[in-house]
Design an enzyme around this catalytic site. Structure first.
Site, PDB file in Angstrom:
ATOM      1  N   SER A   9       0.841  -1.194   0.000  1.00 29.48           N
ATOM      2  CA  SER A   9       0.000   0.000   0.000  1.00 29.48           C
ATOM      3  C   SER A   9       0.875   1.242   0.000  1.00 29.48           C
ATOM      4  O   SER A   9       1.961   1.247   0.588  1.00 29.48           O
ATOM      5  CB  SER A   9      -0.899   0.026   1.236  1.00 29.48           C
ATOM      6  OG  SER A   9      -1.388   1.337   1.461  1.00 29.48           O
TER       7      SER A   9
ATOM      8  N   ASP B  91      11.481   9.507  -3.121  1.00 30.43           N
ATOM      9  CA  ASP B  91      11.331   8.335  -3.984  1.00 30.43           C
ATOM     10  C   ASP B  91      12.702   7.875  -4.454  1.00 30.43           C
ATOM     11  O   ASP B  91      13.652   8.659  -4.477  1.00 30.43           O
ATOM     12  CB  ASP B  91      10.465   8.686  -5.201  1.00 30.43           C
ATOM     13  CG  ASP B  91       8.980   8.572  -4.892  1.00 30.43           C
ATOM     14  OD1 ASP B  91       8.647   8.295  -3.725  1.00 30.43           O
ATOM     15  OD2 ASP B  91       8.169   8.745  -5.814  1.00 30.43           O
TER      16      ASP B  91
ATOM     17  N   ARG C 188       2.752  21.826  -5.987  1.00 31.33           N
ATOM     18  CA  ARG C 188       1.519  21.626  -6.760  1.00 31.33           C
ATOM     19  C   ARG C 188       0.453  22.550  -6.197  1.00 31.33           C
ATOM     20  O   ARG C 188       0.575  23.043  -5.082  1.00 31.33           O
ATOM     21  CB  ARG C 188       1.047  20.162  -6.665  1.00 31.33           C
ATOM     22  CG  ARG C 188       2.016  19.138  -7.270  1.00 31.33           C
ATOM     23  CD  ARG C 188       2.141  19.280  -8.783  1.00 31.33           C
ATOM     24  NE  ARG C 188       3.032  18.269  -9.372  1.00 31.33           N
ATOM     25  CZ  ARG C 188       4.327  18.459  -9.612  1.00 31.33           C
ATOM     26  NH1 ARG C 188       4.902  19.601  -9.279  1.00 31.33           N
ATOM     27  NH2 ARG C 188       5.054  17.511 -10.162  1.00 31.33           N
TER      28      ARG C 188
ATOM     29  N   ASP D 288       0.353  11.365  -1.274  1.00 31.57           N
ATOM     30  CA  ASP D 288       1.029  12.646  -1.045  1.00 31.57           C
ATOM     31  C   ASP D 288       0.032  13.788  -0.828  1.00 31.57           C
ATOM     32  O   ASP D 288       0.271  14.682  -0.013  1.00 31.57           O
ATOM     33  CB  ASP D 288       1.988  12.967  -2.196  1.00 31.57           C
ATOM     34  CG  ASP D 288       1.353  12.754  -3.555  1.00 31.57           C
ATOM     35  OD1 ASP D 288       0.177  12.324  -3.622  1.00 31.57           O
ATOM     36  OD2 ASP D 288       2.031  13.019  -4.557  1.00 31.57           O
TER      37      ASP D 288
ATOM     38  N   ILE E 173       4.177   8.137 -13.742  1.00 29.90           N
ATOM     39  CA  ILE E 173       2.869   8.611 -14.169  1.00 29.90           C
ATOM     40  C   ILE E 173       2.649  10.077 -13.826  1.00 29.90           C
ATOM     41  O   ILE E 173       1.894  10.757 -14.496  1.00 29.90           O
ATOM     42  CB  ILE E 173       1.721   7.799 -13.514  1.00 29.90           C
ATOM     43  CG1 ILE E 173       2.011   7.552 -12.037  1.00 29.90           C
ATOM     44  CG2 ILE E 173       1.482   6.493 -14.240  1.00 29.90           C
ATOM     45  CD1 ILE E 173       0.789   7.177 -11.243  1.00 29.90           C
ATOM     46  N   SER E 174       3.338  10.545 -12.783  1.00 31.69           N
ATOM     47  CA  SER E 174       3.031  11.878 -12.274  1.00 31.69           C
ATOM     48  C   SER E 174       3.324  12.975 -13.281  1.00 31.69           C
ATOM     49  O   SER E 174       2.771  14.058 -13.205  1.00 31.69           O
ATOM     50  CB  SER E 174       3.817  12.140 -10.996  1.00 31.69           C
ATOM     51  OG  SER E 174       5.184  11.902 -11.217  1.00 31.69           O
TER      52      SER E 174
END
Ligand SMILES: *[C@@H]1O[C@H](CO)[C@@H](O)[C@H](O)[C@H]1NC(C)=O
Length: 329
Positions: free
Chosen positions: A141, A161, A191, A257, A287-288
């Site tokens: 998870s 990461d 973001r 996140d 993917i981000s």
């Protein structure tokens, strides 16, 4: 008569010549200024890579705290990336320990463990020994990266990461920023969320990626892919935040996140802090950074607003830069 005429002509010539020289002096001055400016600009850029070491070393000596930070690294079946980033970060001076969040079905092989231990030991130096630990999880998870870590020696956690590398000086700088504001998140990747005005009311939100931040300069989150925060948020995330948020993250394999950003903003009542840093992405882009992704992120934001009962994120336009890399202000 003739002589005086000639001399008048000569005077006029001379005057013209003088004006010419004066003009070319002006041009030369402008040119000199241009060249000097370019040289200074180049030097200040180059200072990030080469010279001026005295300037940066002096501060580093002053600022290494006795208590540093821990790295919590999320990884998934990319052993070469893991090796690369561990070998980089283990050489950073303020680092105390590394915790690898392991969610794969089979435990790390003994050869991988041996290799990483060896790298960390040889990078640690004499004065300090960086600790390397695997946090093995049974369940796969994304919440695993925010689980409480037993006997964590430091308050500061650098969550990262395995596929992004920031220079040690960027990391140490962000750590110093965090020490000024230990209740908030301090990170490199900002973001934003927007109110969706097309919906008529003010309680539907849109997730804005990097280009939104780039265009407006505003942000309200920093990604936990590369951010400092206090270790107390691990326990808040795992024990106090509503179970349905964690379930949503596990089920959708996304947005842990954003959930952490909500949690920290809700608890601190403060916006996050964006720090300028040099990033080296070593993995293939995830993917981000691709399109289509923000649709799911928007769903997460609206879902979490419902769970928290309000929108806790606070937009800001502050960006922190290292004065050693800036020469004009
Ligand atoms: C948000 O903060 C409030 C006030 O500090 C707290 O009572 C509440 O439990 C927090 N909500 C979540 C979901 O953590």
């Amino acid at each position: 008569m003739r002589e005086s005429f000639l001399s008048r002509r000569t005077v006029r010539r001379l005057r013209q010549l003088l004006i010419c020289t004066a003009g070319s002096i002006k041009i030369k001055l402008v040119l000199c200024c241009c060249i000097a400016f370019t040289v200074i600009a180049l030097l200040s850029r180059a200072s990030g890579f080469t010279g001026w070491t005295n300037r940066s070393v002096a501060l580093e000596r002053l600022s290494i705290p006795r208590k540093g930070y821990a790295i919590v690294m999320n990884t998934w079946k990319r052993y070469d990336l893991l090796k690369q980033s561990i070998s980089h970060y283990s050489s950073c001076p303020g680092l105390e320990s590394i915790h690898i969040v392991w969610s794969e079905p089979s435990p790390p092989s003994s050869s991988l463990k041996k290799f990483l231990n060896h790298i960390v030991q040889s990078n640690s130096g004499h004065e300090r020994q960086v600790e390397l630990k695997f946090d093995i999880n049974k369940e796969d998870s994304l919440n695993n990266r925010f689980k409480e870590i037993k006997d964590l020696m430091t308050d500061a956690v650098f969550s990262i990461d395995d596929d992004v590398i920031f220079s040690c000086s960027s990391v140490e700088f962000a750590f110093n920023v965090w020490r000024s504001a230990p209740d908030t998140m301090v990170g490199f990747l900002p973001r934003i969320h927007w109110v969706d005005q097309s919906k008529g009311n003010n309680d539907y939100y849109i997730y804005g990626g990097w280009w939104s931040v780039w265009w407006t300069g505003a942000y309200s989150m920093v990604l936990s892919k590369a951010a400092f925060f206090h270790k107390k948020y691990f326990s808040l995330y795992t024990n106090d935040m509503s179970t349905s948020v964690r379930e949503y993250v596990t089920k959708n394999r996304n947005c842990e996140d954003i959930a952490m950003s909500f949690l920290v903003a809700n608890a601190s009542g403060a916006p996050p802090i964006w720090v300028k840093g040099n990033i080296y992405e070593i993995g293939s882009t995830g993917i981000s950074s691709m399109g289509g992704h923000s649709e799911r992120r928007t769903q997460c934001v609206n879902r979490f607003v419902a769970e928290f009962g309000r929108m806790p994120l606070i937009p800001t336009t502050v960006k922190v830069v290292d004065t050693r890399n800036v020469w004009f202000w």
